[in-house]
Structure formats: structure tokens, C-alpha cells
Scaffold this active site. Sequence first.
Site, PDB file in Angstrom:
ATOM      1  N   GLU A  96      12.558  -9.327   2.153  1.00 12.11           N
ATOM      2  CA  GLU A  96      11.882  -7.877   2.605  1.00 12.11           C
ATOM      3  C   GLU A  96      12.618  -6.690   2.396  1.00 12.11           C
ATOM      4  O   GLU A  96      13.780  -6.722   2.400  1.00 12.11           O
ATOM      5  CB  GLU A  96      11.748  -8.113   4.449  1.00 12.11           C
ATOM      6  CG  GLU A  96      11.120  -6.869   4.753  1.00 12.11           C
ATOM      7  CD  GLU A  96      11.170  -6.938   6.288  1.00 12.11           C
ATOM      8  OE1 GLU A  96      11.965  -7.608   6.804  1.00 12.11           O
ATOM      9  OE2 GLU A  96      10.365  -6.147   7.006  1.00 12.11           O
ATOM     10  N   ALA A 116       2.872  -0.745   5.064  1.00 14.11           N
ATOM     11  CA  ALA A 116       2.546  -0.865   6.389  1.00 14.11           C
ATOM     12  C   ALA A 116       1.975  -2.290   6.721  1.00 14.11           C
ATOM     13  O   ALA A 116       2.030  -2.457   7.888  1.00 14.11           O
ATOM     14  CB  ALA A 116       1.369   0.222   6.570  1.00 14.11           C
ATOM     15  N   ASN A 175       8.132  -5.442  -0.842  1.00 14.47           N
ATOM     16  CA  ASN A 175       7.924  -4.251   0.220  1.00 14.47           C
ATOM     17  C   ASN A 175       6.463  -4.031   0.591  1.00 14.47           C
ATOM     18  O   ASN A 175       5.635  -3.727  -0.315  1.00 14.47           O
ATOM     19  CB  ASN A 175       8.399  -2.860  -0.549  1.00 14.47           C
ATOM     20  CG  ASN A 175       8.269  -1.878   0.407  1.00 14.47           C
ATOM     21  OD1 ASN A 175       7.847  -1.851   1.559  1.00 14.47           O
ATOM     22  ND2 ASN A 175       9.159  -0.593  -0.085  1.00 14.47           N
ATOM     23  N   HIS A 181      12.614  -2.362   1.950  1.00 14.56           N
ATOM     24  CA  HIS A 181      12.268  -1.113   2.486  1.00 14.56           C
ATOM     25  C   HIS A 181      13.196  -0.089   2.057  1.00 14.56           C
ATOM     26  O   HIS A 181      14.237  -0.171   2.121  1.00 14.56           O
ATOM     27  CB  HIS A 181      12.053  -1.103   4.072  1.00 14.56           C
ATOM     28  CG  HIS A 181      11.463  -2.048   4.720  1.00 14.56           C
ATOM     29  ND1 HIS A 181       9.854  -2.112   4.656  1.00 14.56           N
ATOM     30  CD2 HIS A 181      11.486  -3.196   5.464  1.00 14.56           C
ATOM     31  CE1 HIS A 181       9.258  -2.956   5.306  1.00 14.56           C
ATOM     32  NE2 HIS A 181      10.258  -3.637   5.580  1.00 14.56           N
ATOM     33  N   ARG A 217       4.846  10.950  -2.373  1.00 15.50           N
ATOM     34  CA  ARG A 217       4.690  10.806  -0.942  1.00 15.50           C
ATOM     35  C   ARG A 217       6.027  11.022  -0.031  1.00 15.50           C
ATOM     36  O   ARG A 217       7.077  10.384  -0.324  1.00 15.50           O
ATOM     37  CB  ARG A 217       4.459   9.097  -0.853  1.00 15.50           C
ATOM     38  CG  ARG A 217       4.164   8.646   0.256  1.00 15.50           C
ATOM     39  CD  ARG A 217       4.186   7.028   0.459  1.00 15.50           C
ATOM     40  NE  ARG A 217       3.825   6.473   1.617  1.00 15.50           N
ATOM     41  CZ  ARG A 217       4.051   5.227   2.257  1.00 15.50           C
ATOM     42  NH1 ARG A 217       4.825   4.367   1.091  1.00 15.50           N
ATOM     43  NH2 ARG A 217       3.706   4.931   3.363  1.00 15.50           N
ATOM     44  N   ARG A 236      12.559   4.442  13.002  1.00 16.52           N
ATOM     45  CA  ARG A 236      11.428   5.452  13.012  1.00 16.52           C
ATOM     46  C   ARG A 236      10.363   5.208  14.169  1.00 16.52           C
ATOM     47  O   ARG A 236      10.704   4.656  15.110  1.00 16.52           O
ATOM     48  CB  ARG A 236      10.895   5.291  11.390  1.00 16.52           C
ATOM     49  CG  ARG A 236      11.662   5.896  10.284  1.00 16.52           C
ATOM     50  CD  ARG A 236      10.909   5.247   9.068  1.00 16.52           C
ATOM     51  NE  ARG A 236       9.883   6.102   8.843  1.00 16.52           N
ATOM     52  CZ  ARG A 236       8.899   5.856   7.702  1.00 16.52           C
ATOM     53  NH1 ARG A 236       8.847   4.949   7.055  1.00 16.52           N
ATOM     54  NH2 ARG A 236       7.815   6.546   7.884  1.00 16.52           N
ATOM     55  N   PRO A 283       0.762  -1.323  -0.104  1.00 15.22           N
ATOM     56  CA  PRO A 283      -0.342  -0.069   0.051  1.00 15.22           C
ATOM     57  C   PRO A 283       0.834   1.204   0.005  1.00 15.22           C
ATOM     58  O   PRO A 283       1.646   1.224   0.699  1.00 15.22           O
ATOM     59  CB  PRO A 283      -0.830   0.044   1.480  1.00 15.22           C
ATOM     60  CG  PRO A 283      -0.270  -1.060   2.184  1.00 15.22           C
ATOM     61  CD  PRO A 283       0.509  -2.169   1.243  1.00 15.22           C
ATOM     62  N   ASN A 284       0.132   2.241  -0.862  1.00  8.78           N
ATOM     63  CA  ASN A 284       0.927   3.549  -0.995  1.00  8.78           C
ATOM     64  C   ASN A 284       2.201   3.692  -1.750  1.00  8.78           C
ATOM     65  O   ASN A 284       2.696   4.844  -2.080  1.00  8.78           O
ATOM     66  CB  ASN A 284       0.989   4.250   0.580  1.00  8.78           C
ATOM     67  CG  ASN A 284      -0.304   4.300   1.208  1.00  8.78           C
ATOM     68  OD1 ASN A 284      -1.259   4.802   0.723  1.00  8.78           O
ATOM     69  ND2 ASN A 284      -0.379   3.604   2.565  1.00  8.78           N
ATOM     70  N   TYR A 291      11.153   8.938   1.612  1.00  9.17           N
ATOM     71  CA  TYR A 291      11.177   7.758   0.753  1.00  9.17           C
ATOM     72  C   TYR A 291      11.907   8.267  -0.761  1.00  9.17           C
ATOM     73  O   TYR A 291      11.980   7.450  -1.615  1.00  9.17           O
ATOM     74  CB  TYR A 291       9.652   7.434   0.280  1.00  9.17           C
ATOM     75  CG  TYR A 291       8.821   6.937   1.361  1.00  9.17           C
ATOM     76  CD1 TYR A 291       9.346   5.527   2.084  1.00  9.17           C
ATOM     77  CD2 TYR A 291       7.792   7.551   2.022  1.00  9.17           C
ATOM     78  CE1 TYR A 291       8.879   4.970   3.394  1.00  9.17           C
ATOM     79  CE2 TYR A 291       7.229   7.085   3.262  1.00  9.17           C
ATOM     80  CZ  TYR A 291       7.626   5.843   3.795  1.00  9.17           C
ATOM     81  OH  TYR A 291       7.065   5.435   4.920  1.00  9.17           O
TER      82      TYR A 291
HETATM   83  C1  DQA Z   1       8.147   1.019   3.809  1.00  4.26           C
HETATM   84  C2  DQA Z   1       8.287   1.231   5.228  1.00  4.26           C
HETATM   85  C3  DQA Z   1       6.833   1.043   5.938  1.00  4.26           C
HETATM   86  O1  DQA Z   1       7.020   1.269   7.606  1.00  4.26           O
HETATM   87  C4  DQA Z   1       5.848   2.151   5.597  1.00  4.26           C
HETATM   88  O2  DQA Z   1       4.662   1.596   6.035  1.00  4.26           O
HETATM   89  C5  DQA Z   1       5.752   2.103   3.975  1.00  4.26           C
HETATM   90  C6  DQA Z   1       7.228   1.994   3.310  1.00  4.26           C
HETATM   91  C7  DQA Z   1       9.340   1.408   3.167  1.00  4.26           C
HETATM   92  O3  DQA Z   1       9.838   1.085   2.050  1.00  4.26           O
HETATM   93  O4  DQA Z   1      10.470   2.208   3.914  1.00  4.26           O
HETATM   94  O5  DQA Z   1       4.965   2.051   3.400  1.00  4.26           O
HETATM   95  O6  DQA Z   1       8.027  -0.201   3.649  1.00  4.26           O
END
Ligand code: DQA
Length: 145
Positions: free
Chosen positions: A101, A80, A77, A103, A20, A110, A12-13, A25
Amino acid sequence: MIPKLIYVLNGPNLNRLGKREPGIYGSQTLEDIGASLLERAEALGCTIEMRQSNHEGQLVDWLHEAEDKGAHAVLLNAGAYTHTSIALLDGIRAISAPVIEVHLSNPHTREEFRHVSRVGQAAKGTIAGFGANSYLLALEAAAAL
Ligand code: DQA
């Protein structure tokens, strides 16, 4: 030689990357990251299947699909959902392809709620904190598996 199939799943997002919270990011879009991955994948003898969804169940379905298509590895990735999703944790355990995984940010530096990773409890390994380069580093790791 048959290229290694690598699934790159984004949660998501992440479709909003570029716009964003760029201070966290970065300014690259997911399309930009996809283009860099494609270029690196060719050099590494891999093919990339890159997806993004804002929906948890869709990500689970794609994990299963990766397995059914014989993927060599999955870069995930989960956004959240990383921190909340037992469905993704189980989904990773339900397949034999290794999941890395990924990020952009380093969740451990954070908010506290980001310090727990459900995905990380089943992942082969984690690459975090290197911005868009996290994806390329994860691809290198996946190709070497
Ligand atoms: C994320 C880190 C997560 O905590 C966050 O919710 C994201 C992006 C990252 O790529 O840094 O949506 O996965």
C-alpha cells in the site's frame, strides 16, 4: 536474469497529481513518478507496469491481471478507495502476489475518515507520507521481497 515484474496501480484522482492539492500531494505528476520508477526499476532488475483508473472495478481487474501475468509484487495507491473498498480488500486477498500500500500523504495525520485503510488490512505493508518518494521506497521494498 529475468526481471521482476512489478505492477504499480493508481486509483481515483491520481491522474490529477501536479495540479491536485499540491500542498498535500506535491508538484510531481503521475508521469514524473512513473519516469523515476522506471529509472529505479532498471537499477533494481525490475520491470514496471504502471496504470491509473478512477474506477474501482478496473483496479480489481488489474489486481487479477497482475497475478495472471506472474507479477512479483503490486504497489497500490488506491486513493480514496483505500478507505472504503471491500472489493479491493477482497481483490488483494484473492491473489498471492504481495501488495504494498502506497500513499503520498500520511493519512493518519489527516481527517479521521482517512485513518481506516481497507487496503492495509490485506497489504503486505504500507509506505505513506514521503510524497513521490513513497513510490520509490515501495519499489525498493517490493524488489527485496
Ligand atoms: C492518497 C491518500 C488518500 O486518502 C486520498 O484519498 C488520495 C491520495 C495519498 O496518496 O496520499 O487520493 O492515497
